[in-house]
Design an enzyme around this catalytic site. Structure first.
Site, PDB file in Angstrom:
ATOM      1  N   GLU A   1      62.176  53.778  -6.615  1.00  0.00           N
ATOM      2  CA  GLU A   1      62.973  54.623  -7.510  1.00  0.00           C
ATOM      3  C   GLU A   1      63.173  53.901  -8.845  1.00  0.00           C
ATOM      4  O   GLU A   1      63.273  54.516  -9.886  1.00  0.00           O
ATOM      5  CB  GLU A   1      64.331  54.878  -6.826  1.00  0.00           C
ATOM      6  CG  GLU A   1      65.146  56.031  -7.357  1.00  0.00           C
ATOM      7  CD  GLU A   1      66.525  56.094  -6.700  1.00  0.00           C
ATOM      8  OE1 GLU A   1      66.866  55.237  -5.872  1.00  0.00           O
ATOM      9  OE2 GLU A   1      67.273  57.016  -7.070  1.00  0.00           O
TER      10      GLU A   1
ATOM     11  N   ARG B   1      68.019  44.754   3.704  1.00  0.00           N
ATOM     12  CA  ARG B   1      69.111  45.345   4.485  1.00  0.00           C
ATOM     13  C   ARG B   1      68.653  45.894   5.829  1.00  0.00           C
ATOM     14  O   ARG B   1      69.441  45.985   6.769  1.00  0.00           O
ATOM     15  CB  ARG B   1      69.813  46.414   3.641  1.00  0.00           C
ATOM     16  CG  ARG B   1      70.670  45.792   2.551  1.00  0.00           C
ATOM     17  CD  ARG B   1      71.021  46.758   1.463  1.00  0.00           C
ATOM     18  NE  ARG B   1      70.066  46.684   0.367  1.00  0.00           N
ATOM     19  CZ  ARG B   1      69.833  47.670  -0.483  1.00  0.00           C
ATOM     20  NH1 ARG B   1      70.468  48.810  -0.355  1.00  0.00           N
ATOM     21  NH2 ARG B   1      68.966  47.505  -1.458  1.00  0.00           N
TER      22      ARG B   1
END
Ligand SMILES: O=P(O)(O)OC[C@H]1O[C@H](OP(=O)(O)OP(=O)(O)O)[C@H](O)[C@@H]1O
Ligand SMILES: Nc1ncnc2[nH]cnc12
Length: 186
Positions: A103, A66
């Site tokens: 994460e 992104r």
């Protein structure tokens, strides 16, 4: 250069929360709805262009995937080059690589060894000045690995820029370069 509260709200409200993606417990920040909203996207890019136009940057480096979108548009607006930092195995020429933890898992990023010119410098004798950009900072692991790749190929990462920062994960603390985020999510 500073965003008005109204402009900030336009950007923030264009981003969608998807609970439990890609795994239970993660609230995924979906920027596809920002990209498909021309007013929000233009507001964001105008802000980033105004912020960075006097930084005398040589390149924008964007993180797979992104970061490519925001990075390539910003590079075009600033009339400078764009360099992709890609996930392992995608770049065709000689690369340097760095592993990192996420994460939700582990990964590895790579950059072309000559991405910022021979020994990391364009025409001048000094290292190329590079802005690193991605959509989101969570733990900071991806961007820290990307910043270290920029150093490894001889350029200078002058700032790491994110559209969103998940402040509760304290990712900012792992950087030894300036960090800027447009939206802070707590
Ligand atoms: O701060 P961190 O904990 O390192 O996490 C942030 C990274 O995670 C997301 O990408 P992801 O790895 O999901 O890859 P994708 O863009 O290919 O979906 C996001 O776009 C950042 O690159
Ligand atoms: N919560 C999140 N939303 C979108 N991208 C992410 N990358 C890491 N955590 C994320």
């Amino acid at each position: 250069m500073t965003l008005t509260p109204e402009d900030k709200a336009v950007i923030l409200n264009s981003i969608r929360d998807i609970p439990d993606f890609p795994q239970p417990g993660i609230i995924f920040k979906d920027i596809t709805t920002l990209l498909s909203n021309p007013k929000a996207f233009d507001t964001l890019m105008n802000h980033l262009e105004a912020r960075y136009k006097n930084y005398e940057l040589d390149y924008i480096a964007g993180i797979d995937a992104r970061g490519f979108i925001f990075g390539a548009v910003l590079a075009d607006r600033l009339n400078i080059g764009f360099v992709p930092v890609r996930k392992k195995g995608k770049l065709p020429y000689t690369t340097v690589a760095e592993k990192y933890s996420l994460e939700y898992g582990f990964d590895e990023v790579e950059i072309h060894i000559d991405a910022f010119g021979e020994n990391g410098s364009c025409s001048r004798e000094e290292p190329s000045k590079v802005l690193l950009i991605d959509d989101l900072m969570a733990t900071g692991g991806t961007a820290k690995a990307a910043a270290s790749l920029i150093d490894k190929v001889g350029a200078k990462c002058v700032e790491a820029c994110f559209i969103m920062e998940l402040t509760f994960l304290n990712g900012r603390g792992c950087f030894d370069i300036p960090v800027y985020s447009v939206l802070q999510i707590d």
